[in-house]
Scaffold this motif. Structure first.
Motif, PDB file in Angstrom:
ATOM      1  N   ARG A  47       0.582  -1.265   0.053  1.00 43.81           N
ATOM      2  CA  ARG A  47       0.000  -0.039  -0.155  1.00 43.81           C
ATOM      3  C   ARG A  47       0.962   1.098   0.053  1.00 43.81           C
ATOM      4  N   PRO A  48       1.868   1.614  -1.063  1.00 43.79           N
ATOM      5  CA  PRO A  48       2.552   2.739  -1.223  1.00 43.79           C
ATOM      6  C   PRO A  48       1.749   3.801  -1.502  1.00 43.79           C
ATOM      7  N   ASP A  49       2.485   5.074  -1.227  1.00 42.74           N
ATOM      8  CA  ASP A  49       1.877   6.116  -1.493  1.00 42.74           C
ATOM      9  C   ASP A  49       1.669   6.354  -3.124  1.00 42.74           C
ATOM     10  N   VAL A  50       2.707   6.108  -3.782  1.00 44.12           N
ATOM     11  CA  VAL A  50       2.816   6.309  -5.086  1.00 44.12           C
ATOM     12  C   VAL A  50       3.603   5.008  -5.762  1.00 44.12           C
ATOM     13  N   VAL A  51       2.858   4.572  -6.989  1.00 42.95           N
ATOM     14  CA  VAL A  51       3.555   3.636  -7.790  1.00 42.95           C
ATOM     15  C   VAL A  51       3.991   4.126  -9.068  1.00 42.95           C
ATOM     16  N   VAL A  52       5.409   4.125  -9.187  1.00 42.34           N
ATOM     17  CA  VAL A  52       5.721   4.526 -10.819  1.00 42.34           C
ATOM     18  C   VAL A  52       5.729   3.624 -11.371  1.00 42.34           C
ATOM     19  N   MET A  53       5.038   3.605 -12.476  1.00 39.42           N
ATOM     20  CA  MET A  53       4.742   2.618 -13.300  1.00 39.42           C
ATOM     21  C   MET A  53       5.064   2.862 -14.919  1.00 39.42           C
ATOM     22  N   ASP A  54       5.712   1.959 -15.212  1.00 43.32           N
ATOM     23  CA  ASP A  54       6.297   1.804 -16.750  1.00 43.32           C
ATOM     24  C   ASP A  54       5.080   1.439 -17.584  1.00 43.32           C
ATOM     25  N   ILE A  55       4.859   1.708 -18.757  1.00 47.36           N
ATOM     26  CA  ILE A  55       3.720   1.602 -19.745  1.00 47.36           C
ATOM     27  C   ILE A  55       3.897   0.439 -20.316  1.00 47.36           C
ATOM     28  N   ARG A  56       5.092   0.164 -20.756  1.00 44.61           N
ATOM     29  CA  ARG A  56       5.183  -1.035 -21.729  1.00 44.61           C
ATOM     30  C   ARG A  56       6.084  -2.114 -21.144  1.00 44.61           C
TER      31      ARG A  56
END
Length: 216
Positions: A47-56
């Protein structure tokens, strides 16, 4: 402390992002994922505050993973990363509920500030970028017929006017000048619009307005 999960299928990219964020005393990287499904699992468990998500990413891509995180009602907000400006996949992620997107070529300081901004509950898509997004994908946004949504009925006349202004991509200052209101008043109206429509940020509000036939 802002907790962050990094999701990218390239280990070196994750390592680089981790090193950048590790230099900030208010950000803690608590997990890393190599696939979208792993990112969803970590978001559920940590349950992190932010997920830095790659698209591909192979398998479950960043768009699908973002959609799953948002649909699960998790507190985590998603910042998607893309290689290309106005990438259709990045736009799809915004529709899925991401709080913004950033280019992988962005300066490290911009990534750090974007994470802080999203953790505060704001979006990182600048108004001028919103305009470009809406212009580029206008044909995708306009349905054959306006979508009837009962949430529209919750808005006052002024709030509808604010929503229509959001659909143009204007900033709070620009809306204030357009409607002869104070910027503080506009900010309060925007907050109420987002709350009543159950939306996370002004980009989603702009998309909502166009799909509902409230704005061109």
């Amino acid at each position: 402390m802002i907790t962050v999960v990094l999701a990218d299928d390239e280990p070196l990219v994750r390592m680089g992002l981790g090193m950048v964020l590790g230099g900030s005393d208010d950000i803690d990287v608590i997990g890393q994922a190599g696939t979208g499904s792993e990112a969803v699992d970590l978001a559920r468990r940590l349950r992190p505050d932010v997920v830095v998500m790659d698209i591909r990413m192979p398998g479950t891509d960043g768009v699908a993973a973002t959609r799953q995180i948002v649909a699960a009602g998790l507190p985590s907000r998603v910042l998607v990363l893309t290689t290309f400006d106005l990438d259709e996949y990045a736009f799809a992620a915004l529709q899925a509920g991401a709080s913004g997107f950033l280019l992988k070529t962005s300066d490290p300081d911009r990534l750090v500030e974007a994470i802080r901004t999203i953790a505060r509950g704001d979006a990182v898509v600048a108004p001028r970028v919103t305009r470009r997004l809406l212009d580029t994908f206008a044909t995708q946004l306009h349905p054959a017929a306006p979508v009837q949504d009962p949430r529209v009925g919750k808005l006052t006349d002024r709030e509808r006017e604010i929503l229509q202004q959001l659909a143009t991509g204007r900033s709070n200052a620009e809306i204030a000048a357009q409607l002869y209101l104070s910027e503080y008043t506009v900010k309060a109206h925007v907050a109420r619009v987002l709350s009543k429509l159950e939306l996370r940020d002004r980009t989603q509000a702009a998309i909502f307005a166009i799909r509902a036939g409230l704005a061109d």
